[in-house]
Enzyme design. Structure first.
Site, PDB file in Angstrom:
ATOM      1  N   SER A  19       0.845  -1.203   0.000  1.00  0.00           N
ATOM      2  CA  SER A  19       0.000   0.000   0.000  1.00  0.00           C
ATOM      3  C   SER A  19       0.880   1.254   0.000  1.00  0.00           C
ATOM      4  O   SER A  19       0.463   2.317  -0.424  1.00  0.00           O
ATOM      5  CB  SER A  19      -0.943   0.005   1.210  1.00  0.00           C
ATOM      6  OG  SER A  19      -0.498  -0.926   2.172  1.00  0.00           O
ATOM      7  N   SER A  21       4.405   1.013  -0.873  1.00  0.00           N
ATOM      8  CA  SER A  21       5.720   0.799  -1.495  1.00  0.00           C
ATOM      9  C   SER A  21       5.594  -0.112  -2.705  1.00  0.00           C
ATOM     10  O   SER A  21       4.619  -0.860  -2.833  1.00  0.00           O
ATOM     11  CB  SER A  21       6.670   0.126  -0.486  1.00  0.00           C
ATOM     12  OG  SER A  21       6.162  -1.173  -0.166  1.00  0.00           O
ATOM     13  N   LYS A  38      13.098  -1.276  -2.635  1.00  0.00           N
ATOM     14  CA  LYS A  38      11.771  -0.946  -2.134  1.00  0.00           C
ATOM     15  C   LYS A  38      11.648   0.571  -2.243  1.00  0.00           C
ATOM     16  O   LYS A  38      12.415   1.294  -1.623  1.00  0.00           O
ATOM     17  CB  LYS A  38      11.635  -1.388  -0.683  1.00  0.00           C
ATOM     18  CG  LYS A  38      10.229  -1.364  -0.124  1.00  0.00           C
ATOM     19  CD  LYS A  38      10.196  -2.067   1.222  1.00  0.00           C
ATOM     20  CE  LYS A  38       8.834  -2.359   1.721  1.00  0.00           C
ATOM     21  NZ  LYS A  38       8.825  -3.156   2.948  1.00  0.00           N
ATOM     22  N   ALA A  89      15.502 -12.098  -3.562  1.00  0.00           N
ATOM     23  CA  ALA A  89      15.289 -13.554  -3.420  1.00  0.00           C
ATOM     24  C   ALA A  89      14.712 -14.064  -4.738  1.00  0.00           C
ATOM     25  O   ALA A  89      13.564 -13.794  -5.077  1.00  0.00           O
ATOM     26  CB  ALA A  89      14.316 -13.826  -2.277  1.00  0.00           C
ATOM     27  N   GLU A  93       7.965 -15.495  -3.508  1.00  0.00           N
ATOM     28  CA  GLU A  93       7.227 -15.724  -2.261  1.00  0.00           C
ATOM     29  C   GLU A  93       6.870 -17.199  -2.066  1.00  0.00           C
ATOM     30  O   GLU A  93       6.513 -17.894  -3.028  1.00  0.00           O
ATOM     31  CB  GLU A  93       5.928 -14.898  -2.276  1.00  0.00           C
ATOM     32  CG  GLU A  93       6.148 -13.413  -2.397  1.00  0.00           C
ATOM     33  CD  GLU A  93       4.848 -12.631  -2.589  1.00  0.00           C
ATOM     34  OE1 GLU A  93       4.916 -11.399  -2.702  1.00  0.00           O
ATOM     35  OE2 GLU A  93       3.757 -13.272  -2.604  1.00  0.00           O
ATOM     36  N   ASP A 132       3.637  -9.582  11.360  1.00  0.00           N
ATOM     37  CA  ASP A 132       2.859  -9.794  10.116  1.00  0.00           C
ATOM     38  C   ASP A 132       3.430 -10.959   9.320  1.00  0.00           C
ATOM     39  O   ASP A 132       3.547 -10.896   8.091  1.00  0.00           O
ATOM     40  CB  ASP A 132       2.840  -8.511   9.274  1.00  0.00           C
ATOM     41  CG  ASP A 132       1.769  -8.561   8.193  1.00  0.00           C
ATOM     42  OD1 ASP A 132       1.840  -7.753   7.239  1.00  0.00           O
ATOM     43  OD2 ASP A 132       0.866  -9.429   8.274  1.00  0.00           O
ATOM     44  N   LYS A 134       3.525 -14.159   7.253  1.00  0.00           N
ATOM     45  CA  LYS A 134       2.557 -14.837   6.364  1.00  0.00           C
ATOM     46  C   LYS A 134       3.344 -15.310   5.141  1.00  0.00           C
ATOM     47  O   LYS A 134       4.454 -14.814   4.889  1.00  0.00           O
ATOM     48  CB  LYS A 134       1.445 -13.865   5.970  1.00  0.00           C
ATOM     49  CG  LYS A 134       1.931 -12.563   5.336  1.00  0.00           C
ATOM     50  CD  LYS A 134       0.792 -11.617   5.054  1.00  0.00           C
ATOM     51  CE  LYS A 134       1.311 -10.299   4.489  1.00  0.00           C
ATOM     52  NZ  LYS A 134       0.219  -9.364   4.155  1.00  0.00           N
ATOM     53  N   ASN A 137       5.302 -12.978   2.955  1.00  0.00           N
ATOM     54  CA  ASN A 137       6.503 -12.329   3.517  1.00  0.00           C
ATOM     55  C   ASN A 137       7.639 -13.313   3.779  1.00  0.00           C
ATOM     56  O   ASN A 137       8.633 -12.958   4.406  1.00  0.00           O
ATOM     57  CB  ASN A 137       6.149 -11.623   4.846  1.00  0.00           C
ATOM     58  CG  ASN A 137       5.343 -10.366   4.614  1.00  0.00           C
ATOM     59  OD1 ASN A 137       5.392  -9.804   3.526  1.00  0.00           O
ATOM     60  ND2 ASN A 137       4.576  -9.942   5.595  1.00  0.00           N
ATOM     61  N   ASP A 150       9.674  -7.758   4.992  1.00  0.00           N
ATOM     62  CA  ASP A 150       8.618  -6.813   5.365  1.00  0.00           C
ATOM     63  C   ASP A 150       8.536  -6.584   6.876  1.00  0.00           C
ATOM     64  O   ASP A 150       7.621  -7.045   7.548  1.00  0.00           O
ATOM     65  CB  ASP A 150       7.254  -7.250   4.828  1.00  0.00           C
ATOM     66  CG  ASP A 150       6.341  -6.017   4.775  1.00  0.00           C
ATOM     67  OD1 ASP A 150       5.245  -6.092   4.198  1.00  0.00           O
ATOM     68  OD2 ASP A 150       6.745  -4.960   5.300  1.00  0.00           O
ATOM     69  N   THR A 175      -2.212  -9.085   9.074  1.00  0.00           N
ATOM     70  CA  THR A 175      -3.079  -9.487   7.962  1.00  0.00           C
ATOM     71  C   THR A 175      -4.126 -10.441   8.531  1.00  0.00           C
ATOM     72  O   THR A 175      -3.756 -11.363   9.278  1.00  0.00           O
ATOM     73  CB  THR A 175      -2.227 -10.200   6.887  1.00  0.00           C
ATOM     74  OG1 THR A 175      -1.201  -9.296   6.478  1.00  0.00           O
ATOM     75  CG2 THR A 175      -3.071 -10.632   5.696  1.00  0.00           C
TER      76      THR A 175
END
Ligand SMILES: NC(=O)Nc1ccc2c(c1)=C(Cc1cc(-c3cccc(C(=O)NCCN4CCCCC4)c3)c[nH]1)C(=O)N=2
Length: 289
Positions: A19, A21, A38, A89, A93, A132, A134, A137, A150, A175
């Site tokens: 939201s 970046s 970023k 990376a 993800e 956060d 998940k 991330n 993150d 989240t």
């Protein structure tokens, strides 16, 4: 030494959009090395009062030096943007692989859950709660080892005004599907909140979906605070036992809570039998089948 600027990099594909970046692949024109930049729009983060999140990300990542955590190289800015140079990376993800494969076998699940736990243990030792965690991330490098990213909503635990060690972070983040009940009920996260998220990620690696998912955020929150989830047929019993011990409403009773002793107990759970914690990052990743 002249500080590098965005002109020193050849920008490539977009790696992620947040939201506040955008993360873009970047190659250093001089060295050819690849990074993830970023990019944050200065006007936007000031208007949305998100400057503190940029500083939190910089301050937390600058404290960390661990194979399971994305590295921050340096930051630079121009008139419109703040840029944070981060590790690239190559395999993206973890969520992409969960979606692609549907679910992981027990051996792969154990390997990735162990690496995530090792990264959590390290960041907690540095006094940092991620808040956060998940599959979006959790990134995968070219060796398919994880890199947690993150840290914009992380919390550095320290002394509060009275000088006591504050072990609770007070601000709403996270989240929906992975947020802990204590964050929903008391708006206060603690280290144990990251173990709740670990339980959700472990469940998702095997089931292919998170344990708590309602039709909207409110319904998801209701499922979380009422511990309203079930295991699909065939969920391995040893993994089921660990999930049940992580998805505990009271953070103090969650496996892993209680400092170093708690983490030791968590790492000794039968689910982790056979894990060589001391050489985890040197071991080749199991083939994802
Ligand atoms: N919020 C954040 O801080 N986000 C960040 C921070 C740092 C960072 C970051 C996000 C990264 C994200 C990222 C995304 C990707 C990526 C995106 C889209 C596609 C792919 C890709 O296909 N890679 C090749 C391997 N694929 C993987 C999936 C199955 C087929 C083969 C990678 C690579 N790295 C990164 O490399 N470094």
């Amino acid at each position: 030494v002249k500080k590098k600027g965005v002109k020193d990099f050849e920008l490539g594909k977009t790696l992620g959009e947040g939201s506040y970046s955008t993360v873009v692949a970047a190659r250093d024109r001089t060295t050819g090395r690849e990074y993830a930049i970023k990019i944050l729009d200065k006007k936007h983060i000031i208007k949305e009062k998100k400057v503190k999140y940029v500083n939190i990300e910089k301050n937390t990542l600058n404290k960390m030096n661990h194979p399971g955590i994305v590295r921050l190289y340096f930051t630079f800015q121009d008139h419109n943007s703040l840029c944070i140079l981060l590790y690239h990376a190559k395999n993206g993800e973890l969520l992409t692989f969960i979606k692609k494969l549907g679910s992981f076998d027990l051996n792969c699940t154990r390997y990735y859950t162990s690496q995530i736990l090792a990264a959590i243990e390290y960041m907690h030792d540095q006094g940092v709660i991620h808040r956060d965690l998940k599959p979006e991330n959790i990134l995968l490098d070219e060796k398919m080892h994880i890199k947690v990213t993150d840290f914009g909503t992380a919390k550095i635990l320290g002394k509060n005004v009275a000088g006591e060690t504050d072990d609770r972070a007070n601000s709403f983040v996270g989240t929906a599907e992975y947020v802990s009940p204590e964050l929903l009920k008391e708006k206060a996260a603690c280290k144990s909140s990251d173990f709740w998220a670990l339980g959700c990620i472990l469940y998702q690696l095997i089931a292919g979906r998170p344990p708590f998912k309602g039709g909207n955020e409110y319904m998801t929150f209701q499922k979380i605070v009422h511990l309203d989830y079930t295991f699909p047929e065939g969920f391995p019993p040893v993994a089921k036992d660990l999930v049940k011990k992580l998805l505990v409403l009271n953070p103090a009773e969650r496996l892993g809570a209680g400092g170093k002793e708690g983490v030791k107990q968590l790492k000794s759970h039968p689910f982790f039998d056979g894990v060589r914690w001391d050489t985890l990052w040197q071991q080749p990743a199991p083939r994802l089948l």
